[in-house]
Design a protein around this motif. Structure first.
Motif, PDB file in Angstrom:
ATOM      1  N   CYS A  32       0.821  -1.014  -0.042  1.00  0.00           N
ATOM      2  CA  CYS A  32      -0.085  -0.041   0.034  1.00  0.00           C
ATOM      3  C   CYS A  32       0.843   1.178   0.040  1.00  0.00           C
ATOM      4  CB  CYS A  32      -0.740  -0.118   1.088  1.00  0.00           C
ATOM      5  SG  CYS A  32      -0.137  -0.015   2.833  1.00  0.00           S
ATOM      6  N   MET A  33       2.020   1.157   0.640  1.00  0.00           N
ATOM      7  CA  MET A  33       2.866   2.406   0.468  1.00  0.00           C
ATOM      8  C   MET A  33       3.255   2.678  -0.864  1.00  0.00           C
ATOM      9  SD  MET A  33       5.203   1.559   3.947  1.00  0.00           S
ATOM     10  CE  MET A  33       5.390  -0.246   3.465  1.00  0.00           C
ATOM     11  N   ALA A  34       3.366   1.987  -1.957  1.00  0.00           N
ATOM     12  CA  ALA A  34       3.527   2.433  -3.161  1.00  0.00           C
ATOM     13  C   ALA A  34       2.371   3.028  -3.931  1.00  0.00           C
ATOM     14  CB  ALA A  34       4.201   1.079  -3.700  1.00  0.00           C
ATOM     15  N   THR A  35       1.400   3.278  -3.329  1.00  0.00           N
ATOM     16  CA  THR A  35      -0.022   3.701  -4.056  1.00  0.00           C
ATOM     17  C   THR A  35      -0.185   5.059  -3.695  1.00  0.00           C
ATOM     18  OG1 THR A  35      -1.359   2.959  -2.584  1.00  0.00           O
ATOM     19  CG2 THR A  35      -0.995   1.520  -4.219  1.00  0.00           C
ATOM     20  N   CYS A  36      -0.882   5.925  -4.662  1.00  0.00           N
ATOM     21  CA  CYS A  36      -1.139   7.266  -4.122  1.00  0.00           C
ATOM     22  C   CYS A  36      -2.650   7.804  -4.803  1.00  0.00           C
ATOM     23  CB  CYS A  36       0.013   8.138  -4.972  1.00  0.00           C
ATOM     24  SG  CYS A  36      -0.128   8.134  -6.742  1.00  0.00           S
ATOM     25  N   CYS A  37      -3.252   8.600  -4.083  1.00  0.00           N
ATOM     26  CA  CYS A  37      -4.516   9.147  -4.876  1.00  0.00           C
ATOM     27  C   CYS A  37      -3.986  10.517  -5.579  1.00  0.00           C
ATOM     28  CB  CYS A  37      -5.457   9.434  -3.514  1.00  0.00           C
ATOM     29  SG  CYS A  37      -7.052  10.405  -4.149  1.00  0.00           S
ATOM     30  N   LYS A  38      -4.287  10.141  -6.906  1.00  0.00           N
ATOM     31  CA  LYS A  38      -4.074  11.052  -7.915  1.00  0.00           C
ATOM     32  C   LYS A  38      -5.199  12.373  -7.897  1.00  0.00           C
ATOM     33  CE  LYS A  38      -1.576  12.311 -11.538  1.00  0.00           C
ATOM     34  NZ  LYS A  38      -2.161  13.760 -11.698  1.00  0.00           N
ATOM     35  N   THR A  39      -6.224  12.032  -7.316  1.00  0.00           N
ATOM     36  CA  THR A  39      -7.376  12.857  -7.534  1.00  0.00           C
ATOM     37  C   THR A  39      -6.994  14.045  -6.250  1.00  0.00           C
ATOM     38  OG1 THR A  39      -8.833  11.247  -8.012  1.00  0.00           O
ATOM     39  CG2 THR A  39      -9.893  13.277  -7.180  1.00  0.00           C
TER      40      THR A  39
END
Ligand code: SF4
Length: 71
Positions: free
Chosen positions: A58-65
């Motif tokens: 999960c640490m490698a994901t981001c919210c682009k919004t």
């Protein structure tokens, strides 16, 4: 679906919930490559251009919004 979020300085944040109509979650790596204006409305074209992503945690994901409140 409820999207719970703690990022209180996002314009879509309200009392620990996300009130955006849609959000785009992607890998940190792709999120850094994409122009700031790209969001969930461009998901299909992003996938066509860059492909689907894969991450190890999960640490490698981001919210682009995310968009800074008042910005
Ligand atoms: S857009 Fe992303 S960062 Fe902003 S409130 Fe929604 S989930 Fe949180």
């Amino acid at each position: 679906m409820e999207v719970h979020c703690t990022v209180k300085n996002c314009r879509w944040w309200e009392n620990n919930y996300c009130i955006a109509q849609g959000i785009l979650i992607t890998s940190d790596e792709l999120g850094e490559m994409l122009p700031e204006s790209y969001d969930y409305q461009q998901t299909q074209s992003i996938v066509q251009q860059y492909g689907e992503t894969s991450v190890d945690s999960c640490m490698a994901t981001c919210c682009k919004t995310f968009e800074a409140a008042g910005g």
